[in-house]
Write a protein that holds these residues in place. Structure first.
Motif, PDB file in Angstrom:
ATOM      1  N   VAL A   1     -26.063  25.279   8.733  1.00 59.04           N
ATOM      2  CA  VAL A   1     -24.981  24.404   8.266  1.00 59.04           C
ATOM      3  C   VAL A   1     -23.938  24.268   9.368  1.00 59.04           C
ATOM      4  O   VAL A   1     -23.440  25.270   9.900  1.00 59.04           O
ATOM      5  N   ILE A   2     -23.591  23.024   9.723  1.00 59.10           N
ATOM      6  CA  ILE A   2     -22.497  22.759  10.662  1.00 59.10           C
ATOM      7  C   ILE A   2     -21.685  21.575  10.135  1.00 59.10           C
ATOM      8  O   ILE A   2     -22.098  20.884   9.203  1.00 59.10           O
ATOM      9  N   GLU A   3     -20.519  21.339  10.747  1.00 54.33           N
ATOM     10  CA  GLU A   3     -19.748  20.143  10.413  1.00 54.33           C
ATOM     11  C   GLU A   3     -20.446  18.914  10.996  1.00 54.33           C
ATOM     12  O   GLU A   3     -21.016  18.982  12.072  1.00 54.33           O
ATOM     13  N   ASP A   4     -20.341  17.809  10.308  1.00 53.71           N
ATOM     14  CA  ASP A   4     -20.890  16.578  10.852  1.00 53.71           C
ATOM     15  C   ASP A   4     -20.162  16.192  12.127  1.00 53.71           C
ATOM     16  O   ASP A   4     -20.755  15.598  13.032  1.00 53.71           O
ATOM     17  N   SER A   5     -18.879  16.536  12.211  1.00 54.27           N
ATOM     18  CA  SER A   5     -18.086  16.228  13.401  1.00 54.27           C
ATOM     19  C   SER A   5     -17.965  17.429  14.327  1.00 54.27           C
ATOM     20  O   SER A   5     -16.975  17.566  15.058  1.00 54.27           O
ATOM     21  N   ALA A   6     -18.965  18.315  14.306  1.00 53.82           N
ATOM     22  CA  ALA A   6     -18.964  19.442  15.238  1.00 53.82           C
ATOM     23  C   ALA A   6     -18.967  18.928  16.670  1.00 53.82           C
ATOM     24  O   ALA A   6     -19.452  17.822  16.955  1.00 53.82           O
ATOM     25  N   PHE A   7     -18.447  19.735  17.588  1.00 54.34           N
ATOM     26  CA  PHE A   7     -18.495  19.342  18.994  1.00 54.34           C
ATOM     27  C   PHE A   7     -19.953  19.127  19.398  1.00 54.34           C
ATOM     28  O   PHE A   7     -20.833  19.895  18.983  1.00 54.34           O
ATOM     29  N   PRO A   8     -20.259  18.076  20.154  1.00 52.99           N
ATOM     30  CA  PRO A   8     -21.658  17.751  20.448  1.00 52.99           C
ATOM     31  C   PRO A   8     -22.478  18.924  20.966  1.00 52.99           C
ATOM     32  O   PRO A   8     -23.656  19.069  20.610  1.00 52.99           O
TER      33      PRO A   8
ATOM     34  N   ASP B   1     -22.375  21.986  20.182  1.00 47.67           N
ATOM     35  CA  ASP B   1     -22.831  22.792  19.047  1.00 47.67           C
ATOM     36  C   ASP B   1     -23.991  22.108  18.328  1.00 47.67           C
ATOM     37  O   ASP B   1     -24.961  22.767  17.930  1.00 47.67           O
ATOM     38  N   SER B   2     -23.878  20.797  18.160  1.00 45.72           N
ATOM     39  CA  SER B   2     -24.981  20.067  17.519  1.00 45.72           C
ATOM     40  C   SER B   2     -26.258  20.186  18.333  1.00 45.72           C
ATOM     41  O   SER B   2     -27.344  20.402  17.782  1.00 45.72           O
ATOM     42  N   TYR B   3     -26.136  20.059  19.661  1.00 46.97           N
ATOM     43  CA  TYR B   3     -27.319  20.170  20.513  1.00 46.97           C
ATOM     44  C   TYR B   3     -27.918  21.574  20.417  1.00 46.97           C
ATOM     45  O   TYR B   3     -29.143  21.738  20.304  1.00 46.97           O
ATOM     46  N   ALA B   4     -27.060  22.578  20.474  1.00 46.44           N
ATOM     47  CA  ALA B   4     -27.541  23.959  20.442  1.00 46.44           C
ATOM     48  C   ALA B   4     -28.258  24.254  19.130  1.00 46.44           C
ATOM     49  O   ALA B   4     -29.356  24.838  19.111  1.00 46.44           O
ATOM     50  N   VAL B   5     -27.644  23.845  18.030  1.00 46.66           N
ATOM     51  CA  VAL B   5     -28.218  24.118  16.711  1.00 46.66           C
ATOM     52  C   VAL B   5     -29.557  23.401  16.542  1.00 46.66           C
ATOM     53  O   VAL B   5     -30.548  23.994  16.096  1.00 46.66           O
ATOM     54  N   GLN B   6     -29.605  22.119  16.890  1.00 47.70           N
ATOM     55  CA  GLN B   6     -30.855  21.383  16.713  1.00 47.70           C
ATOM     56  C   GLN B   6     -31.956  21.941  17.607  1.00 47.70           C
ATOM     57  O   GLN B   6     -33.124  22.010  17.198  1.00 47.70           O
ATOM     58  N   SER B   7     -31.595  22.349  18.825  1.00 47.22           N
ATOM     59  CA  SER B   7     -32.622  22.890  19.719  1.00 47.22           C
ATOM     60  C   SER B   7     -33.142  24.231  19.211  1.00 47.22           C
ATOM     61  O   SER B   7     -34.328  24.547  19.373  1.00 47.22           O
ATOM     62  N   GLN B   8     -32.290  25.028  18.576  1.00 47.99           N
ATOM     63  CA  GLN B   8     -32.751  26.281  17.970  1.00 47.99           C
ATOM     64  C   GLN B   8     -33.707  25.993  16.813  1.00 47.99           C
ATOM     65  O   GLN B   8     -34.756  26.643  16.665  1.00 47.99           O
ATOM     66  N   VAL B   9     -33.347  25.006  15.999  1.00 46.05           N
ATOM     67  CA  VAL B   9     -34.224  24.612  14.894  1.00 46.05           C
ATOM     68  C   VAL B   9     -35.573  24.129  15.420  1.00 46.05           C
ATOM     69  O   VAL B   9     -36.638  24.546  14.936  1.00 46.05           O
ATOM     70  N   ASP B  10     -35.533  23.261  16.429  1.00 44.09           N
ATOM     71  CA  ASP B  10     -36.780  22.743  16.995  1.00 44.09           C
ATOM     72  C   ASP B  10     -37.640  23.864  17.588  1.00 44.09           C
ATOM     73  O   ASP B  10     -38.874  23.823  17.492  1.00 44.09           O
ATOM     74  N   PHE B  11     -36.990  24.845  18.198  1.00 42.52           N
ATOM     75  CA  PHE B  11     -37.714  25.949  18.822  1.00 42.52           C
ATOM     76  C   PHE B  11     -38.422  26.811  17.779  1.00 42.52           C
ATOM     77  O   PHE B  11     -39.572  27.222  17.974  1.00 42.52           O
ATOM     78  N   HIS B  12     -37.752  27.073  16.662  1.00 41.44           N
ATOM     79  CA  HIS B  12     -38.298  27.993  15.659  1.00 41.44           C
ATOM     80  C   HIS B  12     -39.255  27.329  14.660  1.00 41.44           C
ATOM     81  O   HIS B  12     -40.077  28.019  14.047  1.00 41.44           O
ATOM     82  N   ALA B  13     -39.120  26.018  14.482  1.00 38.38           N
ATOM     83  CA  ALA B  13     -39.844  25.352  13.406  1.00 38.38           C
ATOM     84  C   ALA B  13     -41.359  25.543  13.457  1.00 38.38           C
ATOM     85  O   ALA B  13     -41.979  25.838  12.413  1.00 38.38           O
ATOM     86  N   PRO B  14     -42.004  25.388  14.606  1.00 38.46           N
ATOM     87  CA  PRO B  14     -43.472  25.526  14.591  1.00 38.46           C
ATOM     88  C   PRO B  14     -43.948  26.896  14.107  1.00 38.46           C
ATOM     89  O   PRO B  14     -44.884  26.978  13.302  1.00 38.46           O
TER      90      PRO B  14
END
Length: 426
Positions: free
Chosen positions: A129-136, A138-151
């Motif tokens: 969970v992050i803010e929609d207006s999080a600093f970019p 943070d958004s990049y870091a979070v999404q890349s962590q999700v992409d890394f772990h998902a498989p």
């Protein structure tokens, strides 16, 4: 509620009574295009340079020239334990035990290193969970962590990030809405990672309430304190936050790209089950120079650090934190901060068409006010800059103004109001 307009006489009286006014002269101020001291309201982006920083850096350079490698043990401030110089001051800034904090790396690097340990998704529980207006970043870091772990975890990365959005027609988030979302999606949330103060709106979140709600539901809680450290009184240990990270170049005045900080709650410091990316400086100092291939993490936040601290980007932080301590710390400065933002609110709301999107409640904001200006906001910002005001513009139409208590004055706020009135009258 209608607020009175700040007058020049009232501003000057407030400055005469200000117990922190003397610290203003300990900082270098940029000069405007007119050759005058700029009205500097961008401490939320890059804090001003303490005047002591230059000499402190020169001492380290001289010790390097004079001692070479021997400086690690024999410099005037030996380099080997250099990070210890900021441990206790940083702990005071964020409300932590000394062993819960460490100065290391940069902010986003630290968030990634901490998520290695604290974002442990499963197929059923994978969301961050992050803010929609999080600093970019943070958004990049979070999404890349999700992409890394998902498989490996077997979940859909497109559903791995839950973004908190304000209600229709509002700019900031309501605490009740955040708690409701946590409650509604608790079974699928693995990590909550919010900014302590939102970079765009200046909203300060209710960290203890949000942390408590999430942790009661088995959710790990981290905070990005880039805009909160040195700005708001924090009690990370008492609030039970799992981890946090922050930069030191904003309100902590340590200079561009300066060393960042991290916090890990003491309940995690002795855990051996946490995955982590290890490095030499995270190894127990008692066995560090045994030079064995087996990692033995020290029982402190240092266990997440990788390499020895960069001396030349840590030195400015040492100097700045010394000023904070002499001023009585963030808690002492907070009273002036509230006065400054109240005066700024009074001033800008007296100007037709100017809107403040930062919360009215002083408890829900720090130094920064985010303004919507009438007409072309980008052009208005250009005119402010030409008039000697250093504030910043954030897409699509927000001008951020951050009077900081260590070096901004009430008279500066009055002058800003006069300039903003002329700028918006075009």
């Amino acid at each position: 509620m209608s607020l009175p307009t700040l007058t020049l006489e009232a501003a000057q009286a407030l400055d005469r009574a200000d117990p922190f006014a003397r610290f203003r002269e300990e900082f270098h101020f940029p000069v405007s295009a007119k050759g005058e001291r700029a009205l500097y309201f961008t401490g939320n982006s890059l804090g001003l340079q303490p005047k002591s920083t230059r000499d402190a850096l020169l001492r380290e350079l001289e010790d390097w020239a004079r001692l070479g490698v021997e400086g690690h043990l024999h410099a005037r401030r030996p380099w080997y334990p250099y990070h210890e110089l900021v441990r206790e001051p940083l702990a005071r800034v964020v409300g932590a035990l000394p062993r819960e904090v460490v100065a290391m790396n940069t902010l986003t690097t630290n968030l990634h290193l901490l998520m290695v340990s604290f974002y442990l998704p499963t197929r059923e529980r994978s969301c961050i969970v992050i803010e929609d207006s999080a600093f970019p970043s943070d958004s990049y870091a979070v999404q890349s962590q999700v992409d890394f772990h998902a498989p490996a975890a077997g979940f859909d990365p497109r559903r791995g990030v839950l973004r908190l959005r304000p209600r229709e027609g509002e700019h900031t988030l309501r605490t009740d809405d955040i708690l409701d979302l946590i409650d509604q999606h608790a079974s699928s949330i693995a990590l909550l990672l919010l900014g302590g103060v939102n970079y765009l709106t200046g909203q300060y979140f209710d960290i203890p309430a949000i942390t408590g709600c999430a942790r009661e539901r088995g959710i790990t809680v981290g905070w990005d304190l880039a805009h909160a450290a040195g700005n708001m009184p924090l009690r990370l240990h008492d609030w039970g936050v799992d981890f946090a990270a922050w930069c030191s170049y904003k309100y902590l005045n340590a200079g561009p790209g300066a060393i960042a900080g991290a916090f890990v709650h003491e309940r995690h410091l002795d855990r051996t089950d946490l995955p982590r990316f290890a490095g030499w400086w995270g190894n127990d100092p008692a066995t560090r120079f045994d030079m064995t291939p087996d990692f033995a993490p020290v029982a402190s936040a240092d266990a997440w650090s990788l390499s020895n601290p960069p001396i030349f980007s840590t030195t400015p932080l040492v100097e700045s934190l010394a000023i904070f301590d002499r001023a009585g710390g963030v808690d002492a400065l907070r009273a002036k901060s509230v006065q400054l933002t109240r005066a700024l609110t009074e001033t800008v709301r007296a100007i037709p068409g100017v809107r403040v999107i930062t919360p009215d409640d002083p408890a829900a904001r720090g130094c920064q006010l985010s303004l919507l200006l009438p007409g072309d906001a980008r052009e208005a910002h250009r005119r402010l800059t030409a008039a000697g005001v250093m504030a910043d513009f954030r897409e699509p139409d927000v001008v951020r103004v951050a009077p900081t208590p260590l070096y901004n004055s009430f008279e500066e706020i009055w002058h800003f109001g006069e300039i903003l009135r002329r700028v918006t009258a075009h």
